[in-house]
Motif scaffolding. Structure first.
Motif, PDB file in Angstrom:
ATOM      1  N   ILE A 281       3.600   4.019  -9.307  1.00  0.00           N
ATOM      2  CA  ILE A 281       2.166   3.949  -9.621  1.00  0.00           C
ATOM      3  C   ILE A 281       1.893   5.023 -10.669  1.00  0.00           C
ATOM      4  O   ILE A 281       2.191   6.202 -10.446  1.00  0.00           O
ATOM      5  N   TRP A 351      -2.431  10.387  -2.154  1.00  0.00           N
ATOM      6  CA  TRP A 351      -3.335   9.239  -2.041  1.00  0.00           C
ATOM      7  C   TRP A 351      -3.434   8.873  -0.576  1.00  0.00           C
ATOM      8  O   TRP A 351      -2.431   8.974   0.153  1.00  0.00           O
ATOM      9  N   ASN A 355      -6.245   3.805   0.004  1.00  0.00           N
ATOM     10  CA  ASN A 355      -6.246   3.611  -1.453  1.00  0.00           C
ATOM     11  C   ASN A 355      -5.027   2.819  -1.902  1.00  0.00           C
ATOM     12  O   ASN A 355      -5.106   1.980  -2.807  1.00  0.00           O
ATOM     13  N   LEU A 356      -3.881   3.085  -1.264  1.00  0.00           N
ATOM     14  CA  LEU A 356      -2.683   2.328  -1.593  1.00  0.00           C
ATOM     15  C   LEU A 356      -2.883   0.851  -1.279  1.00  0.00           C
ATOM     16  O   LEU A 356      -2.524  -0.018  -2.085  1.00  0.00           O
ATOM     17  N   TYR A 359      -5.084  -0.726  -3.867  1.00  0.00           N
ATOM     18  CA  TYR A 359      -4.342  -0.875  -5.122  1.00  0.00           C
ATOM     19  C   TYR A 359      -3.392  -2.070  -5.057  1.00  0.00           C
ATOM     20  O   TYR A 359      -3.328  -2.885  -5.992  1.00  0.00           O
ATOM     21  N   THR A 363      -3.293  -5.570  -7.232  1.00  0.00           N
ATOM     22  CA  THR A 363      -2.192  -5.829  -8.174  1.00  0.00           C
ATOM     23  C   THR A 363      -1.184  -6.861  -7.675  1.00  0.00           C
ATOM     24  O   THR A 363      -0.567  -7.564  -8.466  1.00  0.00           O
ATOM     25  N   THR A 369       0.444  -7.749   0.506  1.00  0.00           N
ATOM     26  CA  THR A 369       0.126  -6.431   1.055  1.00  0.00           C
ATOM     27  C   THR A 369       0.141  -6.457   2.576  1.00  0.00           C
ATOM     28  O   THR A 369       0.667  -5.546   3.226  1.00  0.00           O
TER      29      THR A 369
END
Length: 504
Positions: A281, A351, A355-356, A359, A363, A369
């Motif tokens: 990242i 992080w 937040n991961l 993200y 993406t 995820t």
């Protein structure tokens, strides 16, 4: 890929003769939107995961009592009231080796007072050496029913790198010998031979000096591969280095004053295939630090803290030979990165897991995820099951482990190591808030509702007591579920309702 089975198969019990090879996709929890866990493949593995707290509370309606008959709430409430009255005059004394505000403030908030280890203590947050001394045969110390300590006697079976690898290898072999589908193998893409289809979550690893010849044989199959060396008994990045040539390893051996030979008494190292395709990242490598609370190993009761974090390197990732010795590129440990010129003291190079997740959803997509977080939970549960048979599961004990996990660019998680004493030092304001909440939630989960340590308590916390912890596995509750279902398998509607609550 086979389709999902009927409701009891989806509950992780392999019912209806179907083999569940894909986890049902669940909604995410508010804090860490964790997906339903990966497959339970046969009926023998029905104890894989316990009920969600909501389902458990509906059945027990209690403050952590053991009743599962639906009408035990009043008796449990009466028992809790009696316990409260009995403990009204008991003043809790605590000990700790660590002068950390996140610990002391939590203890004092509960009205506890500090005592010495030689005094009559009730709760001990100890370092691993103190724990060894207490459980040592030579000490002759025997804990009473109102004492708790924060380590299991042989916690190192999970946290020492060589023992972790040994236990996971034994776990795989045992399942394979028993013909368990969890030990199924498949052709490997990046190495000769086969790999485990479901239990492939630890990089290929050898213990040196004992496994030196096996390592050389593996290395020669892939002479351009990179490997990472770690001392078995150290942490915080100490003594770690990377190699991509046998000559470098032999040079290190000479400088360590002794050839690689199993009989030579010297410090053991593990050498693992380096994950050289990490997810990046901003061009930088990172890993996950997750907190896992084990309340018991037999039966296995474990919880995942939903507020973990990512730790980033300060220098962009580079696989060139010239950067092989640059630990600011390869090691995510804060103890290493904080000495770099690019280290940011405001956010500490961290992080949140939330937040991961956001993200990755943006993406890679939500489904991918979800699958990643399910795989992470799968990895944690099976690492615990691998060590459970050899753990001394003393009822006075609990443990908060720090799991370090690397995610590669295919979104596959890899277990790097497990820490028995994850750092409680706060490097940022957010760090301090997180770790204070972690300790607070740990105490709420491992202590009975009245807050007084008691080994006779079954360690079944209420949903409210979990705080930011998510139930990963409770073999005892899963066994109760199985027994209840076997007695009422004619009621299909009941099964469907239970499925809905389990996978919320």
């Amino acid at each position: 890929m086979r389709k999902h089975g009927k409701s009891n198969a989806a509950c992780g019990r392999g019912g209806g003769g179907d083999t569940l090879l894909e986890p049902p996709v669940s909604t995410w929890t508010q804090a860490w939107r964790i997906a339903s866990l990966q497959p339970t493949l046969d009926q023998s593995a029905y104890t894989m995961y316990g009920r969600l707290p909501q389902a458990r509370d509906a059945g027990n309606a209690a403050l952590g009592g053991g009743g599962g008959n639906g009408n035990g709430s009043s008796s449990n409430a009466n028992a809790a009231t009696c316990a409260n009255q009995a403990h009204d005059k008991l003043k809790i004394g605590y000990c700790t080796d660590l002068d950390k505000s996140v610990l002391v403030n939590n203890f004092e908030k509960r009205g506890w007072h500090q005592v010495n280890g030689d005094d009559d203590w009730h709760f001990y947050w100890a370092g691993v050496q103190t724990c060894r001394n207490i459980f040592s045969v030579d000490s002759g110390y025997r804990m009473h029913d109102n004492q708790m300590i924060n380590h299991f006697p042989n916690h190192y079976e999970l946290s020492r790198k060589d023992l972790l690898v040994k236990n996971i290898k034994r776990y795989r072999k045992d399942l394979e010998r028993d013909g368990n589908p969890l030990a199924e193998k498949t052709e490997s893409n990046n190495s000769s031979g086969t790999r485990y289809l479901y239990l492939d979550f630890v990089p290929t690893t050898f213990v040196l000096p004992a496994d030196y010849n096996m390592f050389v044989e593996e290395y020669r199959k892939f002479p351009l591969s990179t490997w990472i060396m770690k001392p078995c008994g150290k942490s915080q990045g100490a003594g770690i280095f990377l190699i991509n040539k046998l000559s470098k390893l032999k040079k290190w051996s000479r400088e360590a004053k002794g050839p690689f030979h199993p009989q030579i008494a010297k410090e053991s190292y593990v050498i693992s295939r380096y994950i050289d395709n990490p997810l990046l990242i901003g061009g930088k490598k990172f890993d996950l630090r997750l907190y896992v609370l084990v309340a018991s190993f037999r039966p296995l009761k474990a919880y995942l803290f939903k507020q973990g974090f990512c730790r980033f390197c300060t220098v962009k990732y580079d696989t060139s030979v010239t950067e092989l010795d640059n630990m600011y590129v390869h090691l995510t440990n804060v103890s290493v990165q904080k000495h770099g010129g690019e280290y940011n003291t405001l956010h500490g190079g961290k992080w949140s897991v939330q937040n991961l997740a956001l993200y990755l959803e943006g993406t890679r997509g939500k489904e991918v995820t979800d699958r990643l977080f399910g795989a992470i939970s799968w990895l944690i549960v099976h690492s615990l099951r691998a060590v459970a048979p050899v753990m001394a599961s003393d009822r006075h004990c609990f443990e908060c482990y720090g799991y370090d996990i690397i995610i590669d660019n295919t979104l596959k998680p890899w277990l790097v190591e497990v820490n028995a004493s994850p750092s409680l030092t706060s490097t940022t304001v957010n760090d301090r808030i997180l770790k204070y909440k972690l300790i607070d939630n740990i105490l709420s989960v491992v202590l009975p509702p009245d807050g007084v340590p008691d080994v006779r308590w079954q360690k079944v916390p209420s949903a409210d007591a979990l705080g930011n912890f998510e139930l990963l596995i409770d073999e005892e509750l899963a066994a109760q579920d199985e027994a209840q279902n076997s007695n009422s398998n004619s009621n299909a509607h009941s099964k469907t309702s239970k499925l809905g609550s389990r996978w919320k």
